[in-house]
Scaffold this motif. Structure first.
Motif, mmCIF file in Angstrom:
data_model
loop_
_atom_site.group_PDB
_atom_site.id
_atom_site.type_symbol
_atom_site.label_atom_id
_atom_site.label_comp_id
_atom_site.label_asym_id
_atom_site.label_seq_id
_atom_site.Cartn_x
_atom_site.Cartn_y
_atom_site.Cartn_z
ATOM 1 N N GLY A 13 0.824 -1.218 0.000
ATOM 2 C CA GLY A 13 0.000 0.000 0.000
ATOM 3 C C GLY A 13 0.850 1.257 0.000
ATOM 4 O O GLY A 13 0.494 2.260 0.618
ATOM 5 N N SER A 142 -2.923 -1.762 11.995
ATOM 6 C CA SER A 142 -4.321 -1.911 12.416
ATOM 7 C C SER A 142 -4.917 -0.507 12.490
ATOM 8 O O SER A 142 -4.706 0.295 11.571
ATOM 9 C CB SER A 142 -4.385 -2.663 13.752
ATOM 10 O OG SER A 142 -5.700 -2.747 14.234
ATOM 11 N N ILE A 195 -7.469 8.377 2.893
ATOM 12 C CA ILE A 195 -8.479 7.452 3.438
ATOM 13 C C ILE A 195 -9.492 8.188 4.312
ATOM 14 O O ILE A 195 -10.626 7.722 4.479
ATOM 15 C CB ILE A 195 -7.798 6.292 4.226
ATOM 16 C CG1 ILE A 195 -8.618 5.005 4.119
ATOM 17 C CG2 ILE A 195 -7.594 6.637 5.668
ATOM 18 C CD1 ILE A 195 -7.946 3.766 4.733
HETATM 19 N N1 LIG Z 1 -5.165 7.472 7.705
HETATM 20 C C1 LIG Z 1 -5.859 7.078 8.777
HETATM 21 O O1 LIG Z 1 -6.577 7.856 9.392
HETATM 22 C C2 LIG Z 1 -5.731 5.661 9.273
HETATM 23 C C3 LIG Z 1 -6.110 5.398 10.594
HETATM 24 C C4 LIG Z 1 -6.021 4.093 11.064
HETATM 25 C C5 LIG Z 1 -5.548 3.084 10.252
HETATM 26 N N2 LIG Z 1 -5.180 3.368 8.973
HETATM 27 C C6 LIG Z 1 -4.703 2.261 8.151
HETATM 28 O O2 LIG Z 1 -3.478 2.630 7.551
HETATM 29 C C7 LIG Z 1 -3.292 1.900 6.350
HETATM 30 C C8 LIG Z 1 -2.878 2.858 5.236
HETATM 31 O O3 LIG Z 1 -3.936 3.746 5.014
HETATM 32 P P1 LIG Z 1 -3.752 5.226 4.444
HETATM 33 O O4 LIG Z 1 -4.271 6.142 5.472
HETATM 34 O O5 LIG Z 1 -2.389 5.429 3.924
HETATM 35 O O6 LIG Z 1 -4.842 5.149 3.265
HETATM 36 P P2 LIG Z 1 -4.731 5.439 1.707
HETATM 37 O O7 LIG Z 1 -6.074 5.149 1.167
HETATM 38 O O8 LIG Z 1 -4.117 6.769 1.484
HETATM 39 O O9 LIG Z 1 -3.677 4.343 1.186
HETATM 40 C C9 LIG Z 1 -3.998 2.987 1.119
HETATM 41 C C10 LIG Z 1 -3.195 2.364 0.009
HETATM 42 O O10 LIG Z 1 -3.524 0.954 -0.027
HETATM 43 C C11 LIG Z 1 -3.672 0.590 -1.385
HETATM 44 N N3 LIG Z 1 -4.535 -0.571 -1.518
HETATM 45 C C12 LIG Z 1 -5.876 -0.648 -1.341
HETATM 46 N N4 LIG Z 1 -6.306 -1.872 -1.634
HETATM 47 C C13 LIG Z 1 -5.219 -2.601 -2.003
HETATM 48 C C14 LIG Z 1 -5.020 -3.932 -2.461
HETATM 49 N N5 LIG Z 1 -6.040 -4.791 -2.595
HETATM 50 N N6 LIG Z 1 -3.761 -4.336 -2.746
HETATM 51 C C15 LIG Z 1 -2.721 -3.474 -2.626
HETATM 52 N N7 LIG Z 1 -2.848 -2.192 -2.241
HETATM 53 C C16 LIG Z 1 -4.093 -1.770 -1.935
HETATM 54 C C17 LIG Z 1 -4.266 1.830 -2.075
HETATM 55 O O11 LIG Z 1 -4.060 1.797 -3.479
HETATM 56 C C18 LIG Z 1 -3.516 2.939 -1.388
HETATM 57 O O12 LIG Z 1 -2.330 3.290 -2.055
HETATM 58 C C19 LIG Z 1 -4.613 1.162 6.096
HETATM 59 O O13 LIG Z 1 -4.495 -0.184 6.507
HETATM 60 C C20 LIG Z 1 -5.603 1.908 6.985
HETATM 61 O O14 LIG Z 1 -6.696 1.107 7.372
HETATM 62 C C21 LIG Z 1 -5.255 4.645 8.463
#
Ligand SMILES: NC(=O)c1ccc[n+]([C@@H]2O[C@H](COP(=O)([O-])OP(=O)(O)OC[C@H]3O[C@@H](n4cnc5c(N)ncnc54)[C@H](O)[C@@H]3O)[C@@H](O)[C@H]2O)c1
Length: 257
Positions: A13, A142, A195
């Motif tokens: 990701g 998580s 996200i």
């Molecule tokens: N940003 C927040 O507030 C937050 C809070 C808690 C947890 N998280 C977790 O952090 C992690 C990263 O999230 P983020 O905030 O960077 O979100 P984001 O949406 O900016 O990035 C997520 C990335 O995962 C990739 N992705 C989605 N489905 C995929 C798949 N099937 N195979 C490969 N890649 C895939 C997307 O293309 C994207 O680049 C996630 O697991 C999210 O649940 C984020």
């Protein structure tokens, strides 16, 4: 000396958001990074940005984490490019909204598939690589949503709680088997990445939307990707060599209330 000298990290990701930030921070501390994402162009862009600062340190892979064949190709390619894999950051994930009355079987399954099944499939396939290049560290992203519930995040709550418990089970297995492989989970609160755009929009968008989120956080601001990055960097490094089966909350205090 960098804090991650000698580390070879596969970060899923990594096209944007947290994963892209981890890749930058890891390379700044001396690691080689394999950036993977279902968005292959985005993964390429992250790797290119890292390579501008640290030529030859970053590699990109198009990788859907729900696909076993993609995992096999990404692990094989990353190990060949970096000389092995001793850090696995299971970061790829999606957010899903829905309550017990509105959630559909399709959205429930999708959430479990991307956020949970992927970590089971990928970590199992990564074990031989991690054993080979140990000491090794698995960091699973998580969420506070794995620790505290929201009425409108049914499948996401369940998925992130599963990631929390799966991390402990993996950690205990590795410890009992005598592998020098640690496994921990990180639990961010709302952090400034794409996200959370739907959550900001739900709150009215813009600053108003953000205010509705920050009001819930004792430190009264959103997280920045680097706030989470410092925790992940610590868990990936040997500084955390006695830390396994732990959860680190990067949450501005929200889970203490
Ligand atoms: N940003 C927040 O507030 C937050 C809070 C808690 C947890 N998280 C977790 O952090 C992690 C990263 O999230 P983020 O905030 O960077 O979100 P984001 O949406 O900016 O990035 C997520 C990335 O995962 C990739 N992705 C989605 N489905 C995929 C798949 N099937 N195979 C490969 N890649 C895939 C997307 O293309 C994207 O680049 C996630 O697991 C999210 O649940 C984020």
């Amino acid at each position: 000396m960098g804090r991650l000298d000698g580390k070879m990290a596969l970060i899923t990701g990594g096209a944007q958001g947290l994963g892209a930030c981890f890749a930058r921070m890891f390379a700044d501390e001396g690691a080689k990074v394999a950036v993977s994402d279902v968005n292959g162009d985005g993964a390429e862009a992250t790797a290119a940005a890292v390579n501008e600062r640290h030529p030859g340190k970053a590699f990109a892979f198009r990788h859907d984490v729900t696909s076993t064949a993609d995992w096999e190709a990404a692990l094989d390619g990353a190990a060949a490019a970096m000389g092995g894999i001793n850090v696995l950051v299971n970061n790829a994930g999606i957010g899903v909204f829905g309550n017990i009355e509105t959630e559909t079987m399709e959205s429930w399954r999708k959430c479990q598939e991307v956020d949970v099944d992927s970590i089971f499939i990928g970590t199992q396939l990564a074990m031989p690589y991690l054993k080979e290049a140990a000491p090794a560290s698995i960091v699973n992203i998580s969420s506070v949503a794995g620790l505290i519930a929201d009425g409108n995040m049914l499948s996401y709550n369940v998925a992130k709680a599963s990631v929390w418990m799966m991390s402990k089970s993996i950690a205990l297995h590795c410890a009992r088997a005598g592998y020098d492989i640690r496994c921990n989970s990180v639990h961010p609160v709302f952090t400034r990445t794409p996200i959370i755009d739907p959550l900001v929009a739900l709150g009215g968008g813009g600053e108003d939307g953000e205010c509705k989120l920050t009001r819930q956080i004792p430190l009264r601001r959103l997280g920045e990707p680097e706030d989470v990055g410092y925790a992940v960097l610590y868990l990936a490094s040997d500084e955390s060599r006695f830390v396994t089966a732990a959860e680190i909350k990067v949450d501005g205090g929200i889970t203490a209330q």
